[in-house]
Design a protein around this motif. Structure first.
Motif, PDB file in Angstrom:
ATOM      1  N   ASP A   1       0.821  -1.210   0.000  1.00 61.51           N
ATOM      2  CA  ASP A   1       0.000   0.000   0.000  1.00 61.51           C
ATOM      3  C   ASP A   1       0.856   1.262   0.000  1.00 61.51           C
ATOM      4  O   ASP A   1       0.400   2.325  -0.425  1.00 61.51           O
ATOM      5  N   ALA A   2       2.093   1.152   0.476  1.00 64.77           N
ATOM      6  CA  ALA A   2       3.006   2.296   0.478  1.00 64.77           C
ATOM      7  C   ALA A   2       3.737   2.450  -0.849  1.00 64.77           C
ATOM      8  O   ALA A   2       4.592   3.330  -0.983  1.00 64.77           O
ATOM      9  N   GLY A   3       3.409   1.588  -1.830  1.00 65.47           N
ATOM     10  CA  GLY A   3       4.032   1.696  -3.139  1.00 65.47           C
ATOM     11  C   GLY A   3       5.403   1.070  -3.240  1.00 65.47           C
ATOM     12  O   GLY A   3       6.195   1.432  -4.119  1.00 65.47           O
ATOM     13  N   ALA A   4       5.726   0.121  -2.367  1.00 66.14           N
ATOM     14  CA  ALA A   4       7.046  -0.507  -2.373  1.00 66.14           C
ATOM     15  C   ALA A   4       7.285  -1.273  -3.667  1.00 66.14           C
ATOM     16  O   ALA A   4       6.380  -1.898  -4.219  1.00 66.14           O
ATOM     17  N   ARG A   5       8.534  -1.250  -4.121  1.00 70.14           N
ATOM     18  CA  ARG A   5       8.940  -2.040  -5.288  1.00 70.14           C
ATOM     19  C   ARG A   5       9.868  -3.182  -4.898  1.00 70.14           C
ATOM     20  O   ARG A   5      10.083  -4.105  -5.681  1.00 70.14           O
ATOM     21  N   GLU A   6      10.424  -3.119  -3.698  1.00 71.25           N
ATOM     22  CA  GLU A   6      11.279  -4.194  -3.187  1.00 71.25           C
ATOM     23  C   GLU A   6      10.916  -4.421  -1.722  1.00 71.25           C
ATOM     24  O   GLU A   6      10.845  -3.463  -0.943  1.00 71.25           O
ATOM     25  N   ILE A   7      10.699  -5.681  -1.350  1.00 69.09           N
ATOM     26  CA  ILE A   7      10.316  -6.018   0.021  1.00 69.09           C
ATOM     27  C   ILE A   7      11.201  -7.152   0.529  1.00 69.09           C
ATOM     28  O   ILE A   7      11.319  -8.195  -0.121  1.00 69.09           O
ATOM     29  N   LEU A   8      11.808  -6.935   1.679  1.00 72.43           N
ATOM     30  CA  LEU A   8      12.646  -7.945   2.331  1.00 72.43           C
ATOM     31  C   LEU A   8      11.953  -8.419   3.596  1.00 72.43           C
ATOM     32  O   LEU A   8      11.485  -7.609   4.397  1.00 72.43           O
ATOM     33  N   VAL A   9      11.899  -9.739   3.773  1.00 74.39           N
ATOM     34  CA  VAL A   9      11.318 -10.346   4.976  1.00 74.39           C
ATOM     35  C   VAL A   9      12.368 -11.233   5.623  1.00 74.39           C
ATOM     36  O   VAL A   9      12.941 -12.110   4.962  1.00 74.39           O
ATOM     37  N   VAL A  10      12.635 -11.014   6.896  1.00 74.97           N
ATOM     38  CA  VAL A  10      13.585 -11.838   7.652  1.00 74.97           C
ATOM     39  C   VAL A  10      12.855 -12.385   8.875  1.00 74.97           C
ATOM     40  O   VAL A  10      12.219 -11.619   9.615  1.00 74.97           O
ATOM     41  N   VAL A  11      12.943 -13.696   9.086  1.00 76.50           N
ATOM     42  CA  VAL A  11      12.297 -14.303  10.249  1.00 76.50           C
ATOM     43  C   VAL A  11      13.312 -15.174  10.983  1.00 76.50           C
ATOM     44  O   VAL A  11      14.200 -15.772  10.379  1.00 76.50           O
ATOM     45  N   GLU A  12      13.164 -15.243  12.295  1.00 74.24           N
ATOM     46  CA  GLU A  12      14.022 -16.082  13.123  1.00 74.24           C
ATOM     47  C   GLU A  12      13.164 -16.904  14.067  1.00 74.24           C
ATOM     48  O   GLU A  12      12.173 -16.399  14.614  1.00 74.24           O
ATOM     49  N   GLU A  13      13.549 -18.165  14.230  1.00 70.64           N
ATOM     50  CA  GLU A  13      12.834 -19.108  15.096  1.00 70.64           C
ATOM     51  C   GLU A  13      11.345 -19.155  14.755  1.00 70.64           C
ATOM     52  O   GLU A  13      10.483 -19.024  15.618  1.00 70.64           O
ATOM     53  N   GLY A  14      11.083 -19.337  13.468  1.00 73.99           N
ATOM     54  CA  GLY A  14       9.709 -19.440  13.018  1.00 73.99           C
ATOM     55  C   GLY A  14       8.926 -18.162  13.115  1.00 73.99           C
ATOM     56  O   GLY A  14       7.696 -18.169  13.030  1.00 73.99           O
ATOM     57  N   GLY A  15       9.611 -17.036  13.276  1.00 67.96           N
ATOM     58  CA  GLY A  15       8.945 -15.748  13.396  1.00 67.96           C
ATOM     59  C   GLY A  15       8.570 -15.377  14.818  1.00 67.96           C
ATOM     60  O   GLY A  15       8.112 -14.260  15.054  1.00 67.96           O
ATOM     61  N   VAL A  16       8.757 -16.291  15.764  1.00 64.79           N
ATOM     62  CA  VAL A  16       8.409 -16.005  17.153  1.00 64.79           C
ATOM     63  C   VAL A  16       9.456 -15.072  17.775  1.00 64.79           C
ATOM     64  O   VAL A  16       9.118 -14.105  18.464  1.00 64.79           O
ATOM     65  N   LYS A  17      10.710 -15.354  17.521  1.00 65.48           N
ATOM     66  CA  LYS A  17      11.770 -14.506  18.059  1.00 65.48           C
ATOM     67  C   LYS A  17      11.833 -13.167  17.337  1.00 65.48           C
ATOM     68  O   LYS A  17      11.973 -12.099  17.962  1.00 65.48           O
ATOM     69  N   ARG A  18      11.689 -13.207  15.991  1.00 69.44           N
ATOM     70  CA  ARG A  18      11.866 -11.965  15.234  1.00 69.44           C
ATOM     71  C   ARG A  18      11.225 -12.062  13.859  1.00 69.44           C
ATOM     72  O   ARG A  18      11.355 -13.081  13.176  1.00 69.44           O
ATOM     73  N   VAL A  19      10.524 -11.013  13.485  1.00 73.49           N
ATOM     74  CA  VAL A  19      10.033 -10.812  12.120  1.00 73.49           C
ATOM     75  C   VAL A  19      10.426  -9.400  11.715  1.00 73.49           C
ATOM     76  O   VAL A  19      10.143  -8.443  12.437  1.00 73.49           O
ATOM     77  N   LEU A  20      11.106  -9.272  10.596  1.00 67.37           N
ATOM     78  CA  LEU A  20      11.491  -7.964  10.074  1.00 67.37           C
ATOM     79  C   LEU A  20      10.986  -7.848   8.646  1.00 67.37           C
ATOM     80  O   LEU A  20      11.207  -8.756   7.835  1.00 67.37           O
ATOM     81  N   VAL A  21      10.326  -6.753   8.346  1.00 63.45           N
ATOM     82  CA  VAL A  21       9.883  -6.460   6.977  1.00 63.45           C
ATOM     83  C   VAL A  21      10.377  -5.070   6.608  1.00 63.45           C
ATOM     84  O   VAL A  21      10.069  -4.094   7.302  1.00 63.45           O
ATOM     85  N   ARG A  22      11.162  -5.001   5.537  1.00 61.87           N
ATOM     86  CA  ARG A  22      11.741  -3.728   5.092  1.00 61.87           C
ATOM     87  C   ARG A  22      11.289  -3.453   3.664  1.00 61.87           C
ATOM     88  O   ARG A  22      11.271  -4.359   2.826  1.00 61.87           O
ATOM     89  N   ASP A  23      10.925  -2.200   3.389  1.00 62.80           N
ATOM     90  CA  ASP A  23      10.481  -1.850   2.046  1.00 62.80           C
ATOM     91  C   ASP A  23      11.067  -0.514   1.612  1.00 62.80           C
ATOM     92  O   ASP A  23      11.680   0.204   2.409  1.00 62.80           O
TER      93      ASP A  23
END
Length: 223
Positions: free
Chosen positions: A19-41
């Motif tokens: 919705d923000a018009g991103a053209r590149e999206i990075l997703v990083v997850v650790e321990e199945g996403g419970v420890k950490r979820v990062l989304v960068r655009d």
């Protein structure tokens, strides 16, 4: 309601990026996403003055007037996702708009809305980091599946959204240095081909329909 499992976080955050018009999206997850979820655009970003409001319930940047409700073209507008995440996890939002000299960052945990934004280094766009999911509601952690199962659900969520948005590049990592999926921006046929065991030309038929153009969300929020 919004946050059922780590895959729910990933889906909501990716939709915000789109919705923000991103053209590149990075997703990083650790321990199945419970420890950490990062989304960068690399989308339009959030103004520093709006960061505290972005984490409040029912605050949204995706509608400007009641008339917009009759022609919703965004992937969500109720303003519940970030607030729901902040109520059950430690959330840090770092963002910069194109007209800002510097970025701003805001960290909250367990609906602590008293935090204020601080200056930060960040390119134009937004990074949302969610740590320690359900740290304050341990009973909800018991309903999560194994790490492998949660990773599978995250993979499915990313692949489904990526298939619908071939014009956007997606990268998924299981940990900082463990690539799991890399889909550069491409045509719909190329995106399908990368996900299909057979060549797209033999397994699919191309079709098209008119759709309203997607516009990046405005950078100012309201509640």
């Amino acid at each position: 309601e919004v946050v059922e499992r780590p895959a729910s976080l990933v889906k909501e955050l990716i939709e915000n990026s789109l919705d923000a018009g991103a053209r590149e999206i990075l997703v990083v997850v650790e321990e199945g996403g419970v420890k950490r979820v990062l989304v960068r655009d690399d989308g339009s970003g959030i103004h520093a003055d709006d960061l505290p409001l972005a984490l409040r319930r029912h605050a949204t940047s995706k509608i400007r007037s009641a008339d917009d409700l009759a022609q919703v073209v965004s992937l969500g507008f109720r303003g519940e996702a970030l607030a729901s995440m902040a109520s059950v996890a430690r959330v840090t939002v770092t963002s910069r708009t194109a007209g800002s000299a510097a970025a701003a960052t805001l960290a909250v945990a367990g609906s602590d809305l008293g935090a204020t934004a601080a200056p930060a280094a960040h390119p134009v766009g937004t990074t949302v980091e969610v740590r320690d999911l359900f740290f304050n509601t341990p009973a909800r952690r018991k309903f999560l599946k194994s790490e492998r199962s949660e990773l599978t659900q995250i993979d499915l969520a990313v692949r489904r959204i990526a298939l619908a948005h071939p014009e956007v590049g997606f990268e998924l990592r299981h940990g900082p240095d463990r690539p799991a999926l890399s889909l550069p921006a491409s045509s719909a046929e190329q995106r399908v081909a990368r996900r299909s065991a057979k060549p797209a030309s033999t397994s699919c038929r191309a079709c098209s329909r008119a759709a309203p153009p997607r516009q990046p969300r405005p950078t100012h929020w309201s509640s």
